[in-house]
Design a protein around this motif. Structure first.
Motif, PDB file in Angstrom:
ATOM      1  N   ARG A  15       0.818  -1.216   0.000  1.00 12.66           N
ATOM      2  CA  ARG A  15       0.000   0.000   0.000  1.00 12.66           C
ATOM      3  C   ARG A  15       0.850   1.263   0.000  1.00 12.66           C
ATOM      4  NH1 ARG A  15      -4.381  -1.987   4.524  1.00 12.66           N
ATOM      5  NH2 ARG A  15      -5.463  -3.504   3.219  1.00 12.66           N
ATOM      6  N   ALA A  16       2.135   1.113  -0.222  1.00 12.63           N
ATOM      7  CA  ALA A  16       2.997   2.282  -0.306  1.00 12.63           C
ATOM      8  C   ALA A  16       2.655   3.101  -1.543  1.00 12.63           C
ATOM      9  CB  ALA A  16       4.465   1.852  -0.354  1.00 12.63           C
ATOM     10  N   HIS A  17       2.973   4.376  -1.502  1.00 12.93           N
ATOM     11  CA  HIS A  17       2.685   5.258  -2.624  1.00 12.93           C
ATOM     12  C   HIS A  17       3.787   5.139  -3.671  1.00 12.93           C
ATOM     13  CE1 HIS A  17       0.029   7.960   0.147  1.00 12.93           C
ATOM     14  NE2 HIS A  17      -0.502   6.774  -0.089  1.00 12.93           N
ATOM     15  N   GLY A  18       3.874   3.961  -4.256  1.00  9.62           N
ATOM     16  CA  GLY A  18       4.860   3.706  -5.290  1.00  9.62           C
ATOM     17  C   GLY A  18       6.022   2.870  -4.785  1.00  9.62           C
ATOM     18  N   ALA A  19       6.803   2.368  -5.740  1.00  9.21           N
ATOM     19  CA  ALA A  19       7.908   1.467  -5.409  1.00  9.21           C
ATOM     20  C   ALA A  19       8.972   2.150  -4.561  1.00  9.21           C
ATOM     21  CB  ALA A  19       8.532   0.930  -6.700  1.00  9.21           C
ATOM     22  N   GLU A  20       9.314   3.396  -4.909  1.00  7.58           N
ATOM     23  CA  GLU A  20      10.343   4.091  -4.139  1.00  7.58           C
ATOM     24  C   GLU A  20       9.925   4.251  -2.689  1.00  7.58           C
ATOM     25  OE1 GLU A  20      13.066   7.551  -5.277  1.00  7.58           O
ATOM     26  OE2 GLU A  20      11.305   8.541  -4.436  1.00  7.58           O
ATOM     27  N   ALA A  21       8.673   4.614  -2.455  1.00  8.93           N
ATOM     28  CA  ALA A  21       8.184   4.773  -1.086  1.00  8.93           C
ATOM     29  C   ALA A  21       8.275   3.449  -0.330  1.00  8.93           C
ATOM     30  CB  ALA A  21       6.753   5.291  -1.081  1.00  8.93           C
ATOM     31  N   GLY A  22       7.954   2.338  -1.010  1.00 12.37           N
ATOM     32  CA  GLY A  22       8.054   1.043  -0.355  1.00 12.37           C
ATOM     33  C   GLY A  22       9.468   0.731   0.096  1.00 12.37           C
ATOM     34  N   LEU A  23      10.446   1.061  -0.745  1.00 14.79           N
ATOM     35  CA  LEU A  23      11.841   0.806  -0.387  1.00 14.79           C
ATOM     36  C   LEU A  23      12.332   1.760   0.697  1.00 14.79           C
ATOM     37  CD1 LEU A  23      13.382   0.165  -3.905  1.00 14.79           C
ATOM     38  CD2 LEU A  23      12.998  -1.519  -2.106  1.00 14.79           C
ATOM     39  N   LEU A  24      12.036   3.038   0.527  1.00 20.21           N
ATOM     40  CA  LEU A  24      12.537   4.010   1.492  1.00 20.21           C
ATOM     41  C   LEU A  24      11.867   3.870   2.854  1.00 20.21           C
ATOM     42  CD1 LEU A  24      12.996   7.260  -0.634  1.00 20.21           C
ATOM     43  CD2 LEU A  24      14.731   5.639   0.157  1.00 20.21           C
ATOM     44  N   SER A  25      10.597   3.446   2.886  1.00 19.14           N
ATOM     45  CA  SER A  25       9.953   3.260   4.191  1.00 19.14           C
ATOM     46  C   SER A  25      10.551   2.061   4.912  1.00 19.14           C
ATOM     47  CB  SER A  25       8.440   3.100   4.047  1.00 19.14           C
ATOM     48  OG  SER A  25       8.102   1.909   3.383  1.00 19.14           O
ATOM     49  N   ALA A  26      10.937   1.029   4.168  1.00 25.21           N
ATOM     50  CA  ALA A  26      11.624  -0.107   4.802  1.00 25.21           C
ATOM     51  C   ALA A  26      12.940   0.351   5.405  1.00 25.21           C
ATOM     52  CB  ALA A  26      11.858  -1.218   3.777  1.00 25.21           C
ATOM     53  N   ARG A  27      13.678   1.161   4.640  1.00 22.43           N
ATOM     54  CA  ARG A  27      14.961   1.665   5.143  1.00 22.43           C
ATOM     55  C   ARG A  27      14.766   2.587   6.344  1.00 22.43           C
ATOM     56  NH1 ARG A  27      18.529   5.860   4.865  1.00 22.43           N
ATOM     57  NH2 ARG A  27      20.738   5.264   4.661  1.00 22.43           N
ATOM     58  N   SER A  28      13.817   3.518   6.244  1.00 19.39           N
ATOM     59  CA  SER A  28      13.600   4.479   7.320  1.00 19.39           C
ATOM     60  C   SER A  28      13.093   3.810   8.588  1.00 19.39           C
ATOM     61  CB  SER A  28      12.608   5.560   6.873  1.00 19.39           C
ATOM     62  OG  SER A  28      13.197   6.428   5.932  1.00 19.39           O
ATOM     63  N   SER A  29      12.215   2.831   8.445  1.00 18.11           N
ATOM     64  CA  SER A  29      11.691   2.163   9.640  1.00 18.11           C
ATOM     65  C   SER A  29      12.769   1.335  10.328  1.00 18.11           C
ATOM     66  CB  SER A  29      10.476   1.297   9.297  1.00 18.11           C
ATOM     67  OG  SER A  29      10.790   0.296   8.349  1.00 18.11           O
ATOM     68  N   TYR A  30      13.642   0.708   9.535  1.00 23.47           N
ATOM     69  CA  TYR A  30      14.756  -0.039  10.133  1.00 23.47           C
ATOM     70  C   TYR A  30      15.710   0.919  10.839  1.00 23.47           C
ATOM     71  CZ  TYR A  30      18.615  -3.352  10.593  1.00 23.47           C
ATOM     72  OH  TYR A  30      19.625  -4.158  11.096  1.00 23.47           O
ATOM     73  N   LEU A  31      15.994   2.052  10.220  1.00 21.80           N
ATOM     74  CA  LEU A  31      16.809   3.072  10.864  1.00 21.80           C
ATOM     75  C   LEU A  31      16.220   3.464  12.208  1.00 21.80           C
ATOM     76  CD1 LEU A  31      18.973   5.454  10.716  1.00 21.80           C
ATOM     77  CD2 LEU A  31      17.127   6.786   9.666  1.00 21.80           C
ATOM     78  N   ALA A  32      14.908   3.618  12.260  1.00 19.50           N
ATOM     79  CA  ALA A  32      14.238   4.073  13.479  1.00 19.50           C
ATOM     80  C   ALA A  32      14.156   3.007  14.559  1.00 19.50           C
ATOM     81  CB  ALA A  32      12.835   4.566  13.139  1.00 19.50           C
ATOM     82  N   GLY A  33      14.444   1.747  14.218  1.00 20.97           N
ATOM     83  CA  GLY A  33      14.435   0.710  15.237  1.00 20.97           C
ATOM     84  C   GLY A  33      13.587  -0.499  14.940  1.00 20.97           C
ATOM     85  N   PHE A  34      12.923  -0.541  13.760  1.00 23.10           N
ATOM     86  CA  PHE A  34      12.187  -1.754  13.398  1.00 23.10           C
ATOM     87  C   PHE A  34      13.168  -2.919  13.264  1.00 23.10           C
ATOM     88  CE2 PHE A  34       8.511   0.552  13.249  1.00 23.10           C
ATOM     89  CZ  PHE A  34       7.485   0.039  12.487  1.00 23.10           C
ATOM     90  N   SER A  35      12.647  -4.121  13.413  1.00 17.89           N
ATOM     91  CA  SER A  35      13.491  -5.318  13.382  1.00 17.89           C
ATOM     92  C   SER A  35      13.817  -5.765  11.969  1.00 17.89           C
ATOM     93  CB  SER A  35      12.786  -6.460  14.123  1.00 17.89           C
ATOM     94  OG  SER A  35      12.330  -6.044  15.391  1.00 17.89           O
ATOM     95  N   GLY A  36      12.964  -5.430  11.016  1.00 21.85           N
ATOM     96  CA  GLY A  36      13.194  -5.883   9.651  1.00 21.85           C
ATOM     97  C   GLY A  36      12.054  -5.503   8.746  1.00 21.85           C
ATOM     98  N   THR A  37      12.018  -6.133   7.571  1.00 23.34           N
ATOM     99  CA  THR A  37      11.035  -5.807   6.548  1.00 23.34           C
ATOM    100  C   THR A  37      10.559  -7.067   5.854  1.00 23.34           C
ATOM    101  OG1 THR A  37      10.640  -4.504   4.526  1.00 23.34           O
ATOM    102  CG2 THR A  37      12.837  -5.485   4.778  1.00 23.34           C
TER     103      THR A  37
END
Length: 455
Positions: free
Chosen positions: A170-192
């Motif tokens: 449901r990301a707003h495009g492919a780039e958003a899907g990739l960058l949100s995975a990166r940003s959430s991991y940066l913030a402390g998420f465990s993975g994607t």
């Protein structure tokens, strides 16, 4: 869009290259060219005001920006496409053929906690270079910071829990899907759950099964057993295709058969209904069936508020898949951010527009901490000034050459330390008294002097 449209290291994640910009960047460049204006210019990226219920932001997106700047150039095809618009003269287009980014970037390291009116990134370069990159730099920094800030709130709401980015579909495009995975991991998420993000950024990947997999088999027991035998080290089974508690009992029966072959059920996932109630009942069924080791993972339109409520209800859930509401930042889907000229040809510049006035001159942010190491307040000062605390902006690129940068894992560790320094009130999911961000006396005096001179 293909995999090749994305940079190999995930930096310039978008299609379009140098032409992924606003028209006015190019029309201004032609006007600058006509006027022979290309002295050094400094622009700063900052957020004017925090969204409602946001008490902090987390800086992100620097690495993608640096990748973009490193690759900035006009190819022959780009120049031909611009020529065919009829908007640009040949001599101007010819001048773009050798354009490269030769400037300097100062920035808060990714993962740094920040607040309104603080420069997060400063770009100093010949005017046409610094101006041209405005739109794409804003685009990358805005989204990455937005997603990281939302994800950080989930990390604070569910400390110690497994958090997995589930947001691609449901990301707003492919780039958003990739960058949100990166940003959430940066913030402390465990993975994607996003494979390309996992492979590109070195983020741990997690996955279970879909309802379609269960439906395709018709029989839940057969579906569970087939998957466990296909993925013996990652058998996490989805329970709520039909009846959640009945499926949990089926898992217990299947687990007994699999145990004879040395295969253990790793966990189960619940994706609908009252997650706390279902998890409590499923936990009891699994424990009674000898599966106390099996984890319970929950998903389904979760965000920091839902996580807080589930944990307040003592739901026996070990991990969460967080997607749509995180990577769209559903409750605050944009930041009031800007990229503004603060100095040109050695002279401070200030915008005085009503409601959008800017602080002039190149600046630094200094952070004071209390006796416990928590943030006590920030001071925005002119570059070269000295103020109490630690300077937050550091060189990231000099004369177009990127400096050694921390790995994503190192930036993630930095982000964890930053979140630990937030005052308790700033960690709240509702509005709290803001961390004090003061302007230095010298900066304030510069503003008064410039306003007086232009009155």
């Amino acid at each position: 869009m293909t995999v090749r449209d994305f940079g190999d290291d995930g930096g310039d994640c978008g299609d379009g290259g140098v032409l992924l910009t606003d028209l006015y960047e190019l029309t201004m460049l032609q006007a600058y060219f006509d006027a022979t204006m290309n002295a050094p210019a400094s622009f700063e990226f900052f957020v004017r005001a925090l969204p409602p219920a946001r008490n902090f932001l987390m800086a992100a997106g620097l690495a993608p920006v640096l990748d973009y700047l490193e690759r900035l150039r006009f190819g022959a095809a780009d120049l031909d496409r611009l020529a065919r618009t009829g908007r640009f003269r040949d001599d101007f287009l010819a001048s773009l053929a050798d354009l490269r980014f030769t400037g300097t970037v100062h920035a808060m390291p990714e993962g740094t906690v920040c607040f309104a009116d603080e420069p997060i990134v400063r770009i100093t370069a010949p005017l046409r270079e610094a101006q041209l990159v405005e739109s794409r730099v804003m685009n990358l920094l805005h989204y990455a910071t937005l997603a990281a800030s939302k994800a950080a709130r989930a990390v604070l709401a569910a400390p110690g829990r497994l958090l997995v980015d589930f947001g691609l579909r449901r990301a707003h495009g492919a780039e958003a899907g990739l960058l949100s995975a990166r940003s959430s991991y940066l913030a402390g998420f465990s993975g994607t759950a996003t494979v390309l993000a996992g492979l590109r950024y070195g983020i741990p990947m997690f996955g279970t099964i879909a309802h379609a997999y269960v439906q395709a088999h018709g029989d839940e027991a057969r579906a569970f057993e087939h998957f466990a035998r296909a993925q013996p080290d990652n058998a996490v089974l989805l329970l709520d295709t039909y009846d959640t508690e009945r499926a949990a009992r089926i898992v217990v029966d299947v687990a007994r058969r699999l145990a004879r072959d040395g295969i253990a059920i790793k966990g189960v996932r619940i994706d609908s209904g009252d997650l706390a109630e279902h998890a409590t009942r499923v936990r009891a069924i699994l424990d009674a069936g000898g599966l106390a080791h099996a984890t319970i993972f929950a998903s389904g339109n979760l965000d920091e508020y839902a996580l807080r409520d589930l944990l307040d209800r003592h739901a026996p859930i070990d991990g969460f898949g967080v997607g749509t509401r995180m990577n769209t930042s559903a409750d605050a889907p944009y930041l009031d951010c800007a990229y503004k000229l603060v100095e040109y040809a050695g002279v401070p510049r200030r915008k005085r527009s009503e409601g959008k006035a800017t602080w002039p001159g190149r600046k630094q942010v200094f952070r004071r901490r209390d006796a416990n190491g928590c943030i006590a307040g920030d001071c925005v000062a002119l570059d070269g000034e000295h103020a109490d605390g630690d300077a937050l902006l550091a060189p990231a690129m000099i004369d177009g050459r990127r400096l050694a940068a921390p790995s994503l894992d190192a930036s993630r560790a930095h982000a964890a330390r930053e979140l630990a320094t937030l005052p308790a009130r700033s960690r709240a999911l509702t509005d709290a008294a803001p961390v004090d961000v003061a302007m230095s006396p010298a900066l304030d005096a510069l503003v008064r002097r410039m306003d007086a001179d232009s009155a």
